[in-house]
Design an enzyme around this catalytic site. Structure first.
Site, PDB file in Angstrom:
ATOM      1  N   THR A 197      -4.511  -7.374  10.958  1.00  0.00           N
ATOM      2  CA  THR A 197      -4.864  -6.165  10.197  1.00  0.00           C
ATOM      3  C   THR A 197      -4.388  -4.883  10.888  1.00  0.00           C
ATOM      4  O   THR A 197      -3.865  -3.983  10.246  1.00  0.00           O
ATOM      5  CB  THR A 197      -6.405  -6.095  10.017  1.00  0.00           C
TER       6      THR A 197
ATOM      7  N   ARG B 114       3.258  -6.203   8.824  1.00  0.00           N
ATOM      8  CA  ARG B 114       2.498  -5.065   9.352  1.00  0.00           C
ATOM      9  C   ARG B 114       3.130  -4.526  10.638  1.00  0.00           C
ATOM     10  O   ARG B 114       3.092  -3.324  10.895  1.00  0.00           O
ATOM     11  CB  ARG B 114       1.036  -5.449   9.559  1.00  0.00           C
TER      12      ARG B 114
ATOM     13  N   PHE C 237     -15.212   2.837   7.294  1.00  0.00           N
ATOM     14  CA  PHE C 237     -13.835   3.193   6.928  1.00  0.00           C
ATOM     15  C   PHE C 237     -13.595   3.265   5.415  1.00  0.00           C
ATOM     16  O   PHE C 237     -12.484   3.492   4.957  1.00  0.00           O
ATOM     17  CB  PHE C 237     -12.837   2.212   7.583  1.00  0.00           C
TER      18      PHE C 237
ATOM     19  N   LYS D  12       0.836  -1.200   0.000  1.00  0.00           N
ATOM     20  CA  LYS D  12       0.000   0.000   0.000  1.00  0.00           C
ATOM     21  C   LYS D  12       0.878   1.261   0.000  1.00  0.00           C
ATOM     22  O   LYS D  12       2.084   1.179   0.278  1.00  0.00           O
ATOM     23  CB  LYS D  12      -0.907  -0.030   1.236  1.00  0.00           C
TER      24      LYS D  12
ATOM     25  N   HIS E 282      -1.668  -5.554   1.617  1.00  0.00           N
ATOM     26  CA  HIS E 282      -2.937  -6.268   1.491  1.00  0.00           C
ATOM     27  C   HIS E 282      -2.667  -7.704   1.062  1.00  0.00           C
ATOM     28  O   HIS E 282      -1.696  -7.982   0.368  1.00  0.00           O
ATOM     29  CB  HIS E 282      -3.783  -5.580   0.413  1.00  0.00           C
TER      30      HIS E 282
ATOM     31  N   ARG F  89      -0.946 -14.213   4.410  1.00  0.00           N
ATOM     32  CA  ARG F  89      -1.648 -13.518   5.506  1.00  0.00           C
ATOM     33  C   ARG F  89      -0.917 -13.714   6.836  1.00  0.00           C
ATOM     34  O   ARG F  89      -0.909 -12.824   7.679  1.00  0.00           O
ATOM     35  CB  ARG F  89      -3.114 -13.971   5.587  1.00  0.00           C
TER      36      ARG F  89
ATOM     37  N   ASN G 176      -1.828   0.034   7.033  1.00  0.00           N
ATOM     38  CA  ASN G 176      -1.248  -1.224   7.516  1.00  0.00           C
ATOM     39  C   ASN G 176      -0.355  -1.924   6.493  1.00  0.00           C
ATOM     40  O   ASN G 176      -0.263  -3.138   6.455  1.00  0.00           O
ATOM     41  CB  ASN G 176      -2.354  -2.152   8.038  1.00  0.00           C
TER      42      ASN G 176
HETATM   43  P1  ATP Z   1      -6.494  -6.616   3.856  1.00  0.00           P
HETATM   44  O1  ATP Z   1      -7.785  -6.986   3.136  1.00  0.00           O
HETATM   45  O2  ATP Z   1      -6.003  -5.242   3.522  1.00  0.00           O
HETATM   46  O3  ATP Z   1      -5.458  -7.659   3.818  1.00  0.00           O
HETATM   47  P2  ATP Z   1      -7.779  -7.439   6.097  1.00  0.00           P
HETATM   48  O4  ATP Z   1      -8.384  -8.449   5.213  1.00  0.00           O
HETATM   49  O5  ATP Z   1      -7.024  -7.874   7.281  1.00  0.00           O
HETATM   50  O6  ATP Z   1      -6.838  -6.524   5.380  1.00  0.00           O
HETATM   51  P3  ATP Z   1     -10.309  -6.086   5.868  1.00  0.00           P
HETATM   52  O7  ATP Z   1     -11.249  -6.274   6.958  1.00  0.00           O
HETATM   53  O8  ATP Z   1     -10.483  -6.817   4.585  1.00  0.00           O
HETATM   54  O9  ATP Z   1      -8.882  -6.374   6.510  1.00  0.00           O
HETATM   55  O10 ATP Z   1     -10.226  -4.536   5.560  1.00  0.00           O
HETATM   56  C1  ATP Z   1      -9.575  -4.043   4.420  1.00  0.00           C
HETATM   57  C2  ATP Z   1      -8.729  -2.840   4.778  1.00  0.00           C
HETATM   58  O11 ATP Z   1      -9.539  -1.788   5.267  1.00  0.00           O
HETATM   59  C3  ATP Z   1      -7.728  -3.115   5.922  1.00  0.00           C
HETATM   60  O12 ATP Z   1      -6.521  -3.667   5.486  1.00  0.00           O
HETATM   61  C4  ATP Z   1      -7.520  -1.713   6.457  1.00  0.00           C
HETATM   62  O13 ATP Z   1      -6.600  -0.986   5.637  1.00  0.00           O
HETATM   63  C5  ATP Z   1      -8.896  -1.085   6.327  1.00  0.00           C
HETATM   64  N1  ATP Z   1      -9.672  -1.290   7.568  1.00  0.00           N
HETATM   65  C6  ATP Z   1     -10.335  -2.399   7.958  1.00  0.00           C
HETATM   66  N2  ATP Z   1     -10.965  -2.233   9.115  1.00  0.00           N
HETATM   67  C7  ATP Z   1     -10.736  -0.952   9.489  1.00  0.00           C
HETATM   68  C8  ATP Z   1     -11.148  -0.160  10.584  1.00  0.00           C
HETATM   69  N3  ATP Z   1     -11.935  -0.643  11.537  1.00  0.00           N
HETATM   70  N4  ATP Z   1     -10.719   1.112  10.639  1.00  0.00           N
HETATM   71  C9  ATP Z   1      -9.949   1.602   9.652  1.00  0.00           C
HETATM   72  N5  ATP Z   1      -9.533   0.930   8.594  1.00  0.00           N
HETATM   73  C10 ATP Z   1      -9.908  -0.346   8.493  1.00  0.00           C
HETATM   74 MG    MG Z   2      -9.552  -8.236   3.354  1.00  0.00          MG
END
Ligand code: ATP
Ligand code: MG
Length: 376
Positions: free
Chosen positions: A176, A190, A142, A96, A203, A170, A200
């Site tokens: 996350t 991360r 978000f 990112k 992805h 992952r 973070n």
């Molecule tokens: P990614 O998909 O980026 O690998 P993830 O699968 O762990 O991360 P998701 O729940 O899919 O997390 O959310 C996608 C992205 O949205 C996260 O990586 C983060 O950048 C952002 N995000 C998710 N939850 C929050 C939150 N509660 N507050 C702020 N940003 C968030």
């Molecule tokens: Mg995700």
């Protein structure tokens, strides 16, 4: 005896005829065998060929057999399908904008963890492209912040291949929330490169279906999202196939990012016509043997092309030549031990990196890779 079988294609560059072969690979004895499918005849009888990188044996890959570039289009039997499919799960990894400056270190961590990077492309997403990529999160609190962030700077998209790639990546990413990652998985990506829950660092796809969709988003079409325009005053670096194959690309990128900005990057597999055309200017300078050896090497596996820019917008051609060091790595190790060729070069052909030599060639060479060559 263990035997894998693939269906492969070879486009004869002189006649334009497309040949199809069964390609057999005997891993225990490192032998290859080829059968011409149309004429049902042996094209190559079982022969030792140690240079074949078995990590490149998956569908869609290009392999070079005795100088001939074959594209693997299908599995040749069920045994091969079953064994290779479980070894070659794919996932989409994305660096990112917050962690783009650490691209070299992250690529290195990926290589050290045993992933093969089969595709890589740097892009700068528009707000709409970021919204499309994260469409599943539309409506969440978000979402605005996330898509603003994802379109705020360059990202690096990669297709990673490994057994269990989705889970494995992952795990390497960590939780996350980067703060939670620092507490629970301090060596994760991360933990090292992320800031918080939104910023973070990277992805990763979360399931086989999303992995396929996300890889197609970046790599499945001719006009791809977030294509960067070629900048002014930039120069070309090619991380040569021997460095990419040995997992050294991340270290090269890291050394470059210490001093320069990388404004575009992409992994290419070149055919002989493209490599010979790119090296055209060396034809007069080198003898035919050396020229062919350079073309052979440049087509022997994926090369990582980088657009290298000076941080203040001045020309990067000469300063980057200095970082590359003398053509001959032996000489480089004596004269400029900190240069890229001193560290990554093996000999004058496999000398680690190519760099543009002349001031006026920088942007031309960048254009050759990022505009003129087919981009997929
Ligand atoms: P990614 O998909 O980026 O690998 P993830 O699968 O762990 O991360 P998701 O729940 O899919 O997390 O959310 C996608 C992205 O949205 C996260 O990586 C983060 O950048 C952002 N995000 C998710 N939850 C929050 C939150 N509660 N507050 C702020 N940003 C968030
Ligand atoms: Mg995700």
């Amino acid at each position: 005896m263990l035997r894998y079988c693939f269906i492969s294609e070879w486009l004869d560059p002189s006649s334009g005829v497309l040949w199809k072969y069964q390609l057999f690979w005997y891993p225990e004895t490192k032998e290859v065998e080829m059968v011409d499918i149309k004429n049902r005849r042996h094209f190559l009888k079982r022969t030792k060929y140690e240079e074949l990188r078995s990590s490149l044996l998956y569908i869609g890959s290009m392999v070079t057999i005795f100088g001939r570039q074959l594209k693997l289009t299908e599995y040749g039997d069920d045994f091969t399908r079953n064994s290779i499919e479980s070894q070659t799960e794919r996932t989409l990894a994305m660096i990112k904008p917050d962690a783009y400056k650490h691209m070299g270190k992250i690529i290195d961590a990926i290589c050290q963890s045993g992933f093969l990077i089969s595709k890589l492309r740097v892009a700068k997403l528009s707000k709409e492209e970021a919204e499309a990529f994260y469409a599943v999160h539309r409506g969440k609190p978000f979402y605005e912040r996330l898509t603003d962030f994802m379109s705020s700077g360059r990202i690096c998209a990669m297709e990673l291949v490994a057994p269990g790639a989705i889970r494995k990546w992952r795990e390497l990413l960590g939780p996350t929330d980067s703060n939670q990652a620092r507490a629970e998985a301090p060596s994760s990506i991360r933990a090292q490169f992320g800031t918080d829950k939104s910023y973070n660092a990277c992805h990763g796809s979360d399931a086989p279906e999303t992995a396929a969709e996300e890889c197609a988003f970046f790599f499945g079409r001719d006009r791809y999202p977030g294509k960067c325009d070629v900048a002014r005053n930039t120069t070309l670096c090619l991380v040569k196939p021997h460095v990419v194959a040995d997992g050294g690309a991340g270290l090269v990128v890291d050394m470059i990012q210490d001093v320069f900005d990388i404004t575009a990057a992409q992994l290419f597999t070149l055919d002989r016509n493209a490599a010979a055309e790119f090296y055209e200017v060396y034809k007069g300078v080198l003898n035919a043997g050396e020229f062919n050896a350079m073309v052979d090497h440049l087509t022997s596996g994926p090369v990582l092309a980088l657009e290298v820019a000076d941080r203040d917008g001045a020309s990067s051609v000469e300063p980057f030549r200095q970082l590359s060091g003398p053509m001959d790595p032996e000489l480089a190790r004596v004269l400029r031990p900190d240069s890229l060729r001193a560290r990554f070069g093996l000999n004058t052909i496999k000398n680690g990196v190519h760099c543009s030599d002349l001031e006026e060639d920088g942007v031309l060479e960048v254009n050759y890779f990022f505009t003129i060559l087919p981009q997929s």
